[in-house]
Design a protein around this motif. Structure first.
Motif, PDB file in Angstrom:
ATOM      1  N   SER A   1       0.829  -1.108  -0.024  1.00  0.00           N
ATOM      2  CA  SER A   1      -0.031  -0.021   0.117  1.00  0.00           C
ATOM      3  C   SER A   1       0.942   1.171   0.107  1.00  0.00           C
ATOM      4  O   SER A   1       0.379   2.392  -0.380  1.00  0.00           O
ATOM      5  N   GLN A   2       2.043   1.408   0.222  1.00  0.00           N
ATOM      6  CA  GLN A   2       2.897   2.400   0.359  1.00  0.00           C
ATOM      7  C   GLN A   2       3.587   2.503  -0.942  1.00  0.00           C
ATOM      8  O   GLN A   2       4.528   3.337  -1.094  1.00  0.00           O
ATOM      9  N   ASP A   3       3.169   1.832  -1.950  1.00  0.00           N
ATOM     10  CA  ASP A   3       3.993   1.745  -3.303  1.00  0.00           C
ATOM     11  C   ASP A   3       3.466   3.271  -4.043  1.00  0.00           C
ATOM     12  O   ASP A   3       4.342   3.624  -4.881  1.00  0.00           O
ATOM     13  N   LEU A   4       2.289   3.743  -3.723  1.00  0.00           N
ATOM     14  CA  LEU A   4       2.164   4.972  -4.230  1.00  0.00           C
ATOM     15  C   LEU A   4       3.185   6.026  -4.047  1.00  0.00           C
ATOM     16  O   LEU A   4       3.549   7.164  -4.908  1.00  0.00           O
TER      17      LEU A   4
ATOM     18  N   VAL B   1       1.951   1.925 -10.287  1.00  0.00           N
ATOM     19  CA  VAL B   1       2.631   1.043  -9.387  1.00  0.00           C
ATOM     20  C   VAL B   1       2.397  -0.394  -9.436  1.00  0.00           C
ATOM     21  O   VAL B   1       3.161  -1.302  -9.016  1.00  0.00           O
ATOM     22  N   LEU B   2       0.955  -0.552  -9.593  1.00  0.00           N
ATOM     23  CA  LEU B   2       0.673  -2.132  -9.688  1.00  0.00           C
ATOM     24  C   LEU B   2       1.296  -2.777 -10.942  1.00  0.00           C
ATOM     25  O   LEU B   2       2.053  -3.780 -10.717  1.00  0.00           O
TER      26      LEU B   2
ATOM     27  N   ASP C   1      -0.066  -6.723  -0.185  1.00  0.00           N
ATOM     28  CA  ASP C   1      -0.373  -6.258   1.037  1.00  0.00           C
ATOM     29  C   ASP C   1      -1.529  -4.967   1.060  1.00  0.00           C
ATOM     30  O   ASP C   1      -1.115  -3.927   1.282  1.00  0.00           O
ATOM     31  N   ASP C   2      -2.722  -5.737   1.188  1.00  0.00           N
ATOM     32  CA  ASP C   2      -3.793  -4.608   1.187  1.00  0.00           C
ATOM     33  C   ASP C   2      -3.670  -3.588   0.241  1.00  0.00           C
ATOM     34  O   ASP C   2      -3.907  -2.424   0.414  1.00  0.00           O
ATOM     35  N   VAL C   3      -3.391  -3.974  -0.982  1.00  0.00           N
ATOM     36  CA  VAL C   3      -3.279  -2.913  -2.284  1.00  0.00           C
ATOM     37  C   VAL C   3      -4.464  -2.708  -3.015  1.00  0.00           C
ATOM     38  O   VAL C   3      -4.515  -1.767  -3.790  1.00  0.00           O
TER      39      VAL C   3
END
Length: 362
Positions: free
Chosen positions: A119-122, A282-283, A306-308
């Motif tokens: 979820s931090q990938d943004l 990011v996906l 992870d909850d993305v």
């Protein structure tokens, strides 16, 4: 590659847990802060002995403990049944594979690929360059021992040169000694980053088109601080910058200042892409990373999600799941169970670091 079991001891907030996996899809459900991400962090640590969350491995050892351990049993395309143990201490780590200690990280790289969708990938789109450089270094080093070696040489030489500059007593002869190591390592990093980002960018375009309207072309663009991977030119630039570096007491030129950015329809995604487009980027980047890992290693990566997907619209979620290689094992987390339309999952519940498999979940 399939992860058949995962055991954690004193890892983050998980005192002890053993999970036995069957099939290709596992889902861990629970409230935030209970241990879902710690589980994926431990599984992802297998690839290159690096955390996707922390730069300091001491943070992985549970509070009040002196050691932690991660044990993995795998089915592997190349090695068959494989047993890996990672032991963590505040002052270092140990790696064991099939009861033999592995003393060189280079001998481990490329064997056990995992890819984390976080979820931090943004922040890879929106955040500062340091986060993108760290992602790039982790990605390329995970599959390429030559990249890791060049990065280690560069990092040590840069630290030495900067320490000399900070002392305020930097003589040209001493600076030149560090530059003789720094420049060749920097040139290799620039070359390998150029090649790596070109390959990842080509796959990102395809993945993004599957997630979104194919009329929205996406790309990765490398922004090197110094474009020419030439040792001689780098040496000349470092020499020419000595006076300025001495003034600022740090090295101002080199790969430590590199960046890359995302584009959609030829425009800067950070500034002009919608939130949905940024999430799809990011996906797509992680899907490109998985494809690149498989190409480099010959091994199908384990995907750790992870909850993305909770904030994606239903159509983008459907496209994401259809874009995943059906041969990949997927271990996902969330605060609620996945849509029934996604098929059967082996489901575990977690609370306060304790994991329980739900009956009839497979």
């Amino acid at each position: 590659m399939r992860l058949r079991s995962l055991t954690l001891r004193h890892f983050r907030n998980v005192g002890f847990a053993t999970l036995a996996f069957s099939g290709r899809r596992q889902f861990v459900v629970g409230a935030n802060g209970q241990g879902k991400t710690s589980l994926l962090e431990a599984a992802g640590f297998l690839t290159a002995l690096r955390s996707f969350r922390a730069t300091d491995n001491r943070l992985l050892v549970g509070h009040g403990q002196t050691t932690a351990a991660v044990t993995c049993h795998l089915e592997h395309e190349r090695f068959g049944e494989t047993h890996v143990i990672i032991k963590l201490r505040h002052d270092g780590k140990e790696l064991w594979c099939d009861q033999a200690r592995v003393t060189r990280l280079a001998d481990h790289l490329g064997k056990f690929p995992t890819v984390v969708f976080s979820s931090q990938d943004l922040q890879l789109v929106r955040g500062p360059p340091a986060g993108r450089r760290r992602w790039l270094d982790l990605t390329l080093a995970a599959m390429d021992a030559a990249y890791l070696q060049a990065l280690q040489k560069f990092t040590r030489a840069l630290a030495g040169r900067n320490a000399l500059l900070k002392s305020g007593r930097a003589a040209d002869k001493e600076l030149a000694a560090f530059e003789q190591v720094l420049a060749p390592a920097a040139a290799e990093l620039i070359s390998l980053r150029t090649t790596g980002l070109q390959a990842l960018g080509a796959t990102l375009k395809t993945a993004y088109a599957r997630l979104c309207d194919s009329g929205e072309p996406a790309d990765l663009v490398y922004d090197p601080d110094f474009e020419e991977p030439s040792v001689e030119l780098l040496l000349a630039r470092l020499e020419a910058g000595r006076a300025r570096d001495a003034q600022f007491r740090t090295t101002l030129a080199g790969p430590q200042r590199d960046d890359f950015h995302f584009t959609v329809r030829g425009t800067e995604a950070k500034d002009f892409a919608s939130e949905g487009q940024q999430r799809s980027l990011v996906l797509a980047l992680r899907l490109a990373q998985a494809a690149w890992f498989q190409e480099k290693s010959g091994v199908c990566p384990v995907l750790l999600a992870d909850d993305v997907l909770g904030e994606l619209d239903p159509e983008r979620r459907r496209r994401f799941w259809s874009a995943i290689d059906p041969e990949s094992q997927v271990i996902a987390t969330g605060t609620s169970l996945p849509d029934a339309g996604l098929g059967a999952w082996q489901v575990f519940e977690v609370a306060s670091g304790e994991f329980t498999e739900k009956a009839n979940s497979r």
